[in-house]
Design an enzyme around this catalytic site. Sequence first.
Site, PDB file in Angstrom:
ATOM      1  CB  CYS A  54      -2.714   5.872   3.830  1.00 49.19           C
ATOM      2  SG  CYS A  54      -3.681   4.815   4.912  1.00 49.19           S
ATOM      3  CD  GLU A  80      -1.988   1.827   2.592  1.00 49.27           C
ATOM      4  OE1 GLU A  80      -1.701   3.048   2.655  1.00 49.27           O
ATOM      5  OE2 GLU A  80      -2.336   1.156   3.563  1.00 49.27           O
TER       6      GLU A  80
END
Length: 486
Positions: free
Chosen positions: A261, A224
Amino acid sequence: MENINAIITQAHEAYRLYKNLHKNEIADFLEAIGQSGKEAENDLVETAMEETHLAKPRLQGELQRTVNQTKFFAEMVRNGSWVNVIIDTADNNRQPPKPDLRQMQIPLGVVGVFGASNFPFAYSVAGGDTISALAAGCPVVYKLNPGHPETSKKVAEIMTKVITTLGLPTATFAMLEGQDYETGAQLVSHPLIKAIGFTGSFKGGKALYDTAAKRNEPIPFYAEMGSVNPVFILPQMLNQKSAELAEALLISNQASLGQFCTNPGVILSELSADQKSFEDHFRTLIQKSSSGKMLANNIAQNYTKGIEALKQLGANDVGQGMGDEGELFGMPEMLTISADASLKNPELLHEVFGPGSLHVAAQNKEELIKVAANLEGQLTATIWGTDEDMKDYKELLDILIEKAGRLIFNGVPTGVEVTPAMVHGGPFPATTDSRSTSVGTTAIYRFTRPVCLQNFPDHLLPEALQHDNPLKIIRSVNGSYTDSNG
């Protein structure tokens, strides 16, 4: 200097034992990790505050989420249904005879995990990647994150103590303390590592992914790597709630100094008086926002460089926060750009990790949709609109479904709920595998594979595949499906 080969080899030896533990033993292990972490809350939170500069309430909430996550996976392991049993029964009357076929998920082997700097608990040593791998029956070799080394060591000590107390294979979990790239590269390259979980920057994740691609044996690499998490505000919603939207998105954008994020870093709408009102409200709120210490010097420096790069590319600085500046500090910033400029220079829509936001103004609906179509893969995409808006902008929704792992309607992207339905992933470059999630029960399938056993006698089958197992799907010879639970 760590003997990385010895550590990984010991983890592989532990795998041969750990994968065969009864599901209740693995569930007890996961629950004990969470309980022990909760008991050490004060020490862990104080240490993490010192290292990351994150606020105490934020870290307390994150630690509780981590504890809940261990319980979540323990419950799933104990239930046993996650192995996804599928049974095709035999038909001896068919010519040629049809065999008895039984499928289930099994663990891949030793998993390497790289934790995040912005989540010292939930995406770190005992975070989602580690816990989902352990739940699958995979030992974990964790690479220490340089952003919070002392916090990491304390959590690792807790896990080691739990392993000893429960009498589990000693090398079920191990942590590599080397903080350089070479340590990570050796972990990724080792032939006994069977999968990688990574949370971090695009640069770091892509470099390790490329290293993994050079292996003789390919392995799944789940990285990620970030996202701008675009937010589209449609005309009628903007007309009705411009001030409310500015406040909600400002709070989301500035949470933990933008170091999530899922931070909404790019906000898009069409030029109008309502759009101007929204930007005015947002600017006023930004100017009242305060700077603060970011997670680490390099993160603060990269944020400052990123904001300056956007300005060099033509973005207008229209609002700045107040407070201290300099090393370690991140200053809230509001930048604006035209949609046409962003189409001519896609680098404007790359992530700048921190408390900044870029506001993109389109001339019309067609230009707004064109910007959406040109977006890279994202973790999230958000639409704010009325029912009438959504009728007029169905094409936008269709585009964004292709662009993101999670779509939010009339909400903010920050706040990732740990549930079976959650998808925390997305198309490249948000992640290296858009078919996976790092949050929720299906995260476990990153570290498993299906196996089929044909014509095995019942006493040789794993418990999950035996005839009296209630957690199975039986497919009859005519191809229809039945759930044995009714």
